[in-house]
Design a protein around this motif. Structure first.
Motif, PDB file in Angstrom:
ATOM      1  N   ARG A   1       0.760  -1.257   0.110  1.00 58.89           N
ATOM      2  CA  ARG A   1       0.388  -0.057  -0.048  1.00 58.89           C
ATOM      3  C   ARG A   1       0.542   1.733   0.019  1.00 58.89           C
ATOM      4  O   ARG A   1       0.144   2.319  -0.868  1.00 58.89           O
ATOM      5  N   LEU A   2       2.339   1.030   0.446  1.00 57.74           N
ATOM      6  CA  LEU A   2       3.042   2.189   0.666  1.00 57.74           C
ATOM      7  C   LEU A   2       3.504   3.068  -0.859  1.00 57.74           C
ATOM      8  O   LEU A   2       3.984   3.759  -1.351  1.00 57.74           O
ATOM      9  N   SER A   3       3.570   1.223  -1.554  1.00 57.40           N
ATOM     10  CA  SER A   3       4.922   1.926  -2.964  1.00 57.40           C
ATOM     11  C   SER A   3       4.811   0.753  -3.187  1.00 57.40           C
ATOM     12  O   SER A   3       5.362  -0.460  -3.106  1.00 57.40           O
ATOM     13  N   ALA A   4       4.342   0.692  -4.768  1.00 57.40           N
ATOM     14  CA  ALA A   4       4.810   0.131  -5.690  1.00 57.40           C
ATOM     15  C   ALA A   4       6.600   0.011  -6.390  1.00 57.40           C
ATOM     16  O   ALA A   4       6.659  -1.263  -7.530  1.00 57.40           O
ATOM     17  N   GLY A   5       7.121   0.422  -6.053  1.00 57.81           N
ATOM     18  CA  GLY A   5       9.363   0.771  -6.230  1.00 57.81           C
ATOM     19  C   GLY A   5       9.799  -0.133  -5.312  1.00 57.81           C
ATOM     20  O   GLY A   5       9.724  -1.514  -5.867  1.00 57.81           O
ATOM     21  N   CYS A   6      10.800   0.537  -4.967  1.00 57.79           N
ATOM     22  CA  CYS A   6      11.606   0.046  -3.871  1.00 57.79           C
ATOM     23  C   CYS A   6      11.038  -1.168  -2.698  1.00 57.79           C
ATOM     24  O   CYS A   6      10.085  -0.991  -2.588  1.00 57.79           O
ATOM     25  N   ALA A   7      11.256  -2.067  -2.790  1.00 54.79           N
ATOM     26  CA  ALA A   7      11.197  -3.573  -2.539  1.00 54.79           C
ATOM     27  C   ALA A   7      11.299  -3.487  -0.650  1.00 54.79           C
ATOM     28  O   ALA A   7      11.156  -4.377   0.092  1.00 54.79           O
ATOM     29  N   ARG A   8      12.167  -2.538  -0.566  1.00 55.24           N
ATOM     30  CA  ARG A   8      12.593  -1.958   0.950  1.00 55.24           C
ATOM     31  C   ARG A   8      12.746  -0.809   2.341  1.00 55.24           C
ATOM     32  O   ARG A   8      12.389  -0.412   1.193  1.00 55.24           O
ATOM     33  N   SER A   9      12.100  -1.540   2.908  1.00 56.38           N
ATOM     34  CA  SER A   9      12.424   0.040   4.124  1.00 56.38           C
ATOM     35  C   SER A   9      12.768   0.205   5.024  1.00 56.38           C
ATOM     36  O   SER A   9      13.705  -0.842   5.698  1.00 56.38           O
TER      37      SER A   9
END
Length: 89
Positions: free
Chosen positions: A37-45
Motif C-alpha cells: 500500500r505504500l510503494s510499488a517501487g523499491c521493495a525495501r524500507s
C-alpha cells in the motif's frame, strides 16, 4: 504498542546505504519489505522507533539520500489491520 515509522526509498541502493548508516549510528532499525500500500517501487524500507525518527531522518538527509516517504504505522481499530499515514519532516 510503541509507535513505529516506516521510511521508504526510491531505490534499493538508497535503502541499503541508509540502513548501514543508521546501524553505524547505533540506532535500532529493521530492514523490512515495503508494504504494497505504500510503494510499488523499491521493495525495501526501514522501520524506526518513534524515539529515533528525528535522528534517522537527519542522518539520511545529511548523507544526501533520497527518501520517497515517511509513514506512521498504526493498527486501525475498525479493521484490526495495520494502516499508515504519511508524515512530513
Amino acid at each position: 504498542m510503541e509507535t513505529i515509522y516506516i521510511i521508504t526509498f526510491h531505490s534499493a541502493n538508497n535503502s541499503l546505504l541508509a540502513y548501514k548508516l543508521l546501524k553505524n549510528c547505533r540506532l535500532k532499525v529493521v530492514m523490512i519489505q515495503t508494504p504494497c500500500r505504500l510503494s510499488a517501487g523499491c521493495a525495501r524500507s526501514i522501520e524506526v522507533k518513534e524515539k529515533d525518527i528525528d535522528t534517522a531522518v537527519s542522518t539520511i538527509k545529511e548523507n544526501s539520500l533520497s527518501i520517497q516517504g515517511i509513514y506512521k504505522k498504526f493498527i486501525n481499530p475498525n479493521t484490526r489491520r495495520y494502516d499508515y499515514v504519511e508524515v512530513y519532516y
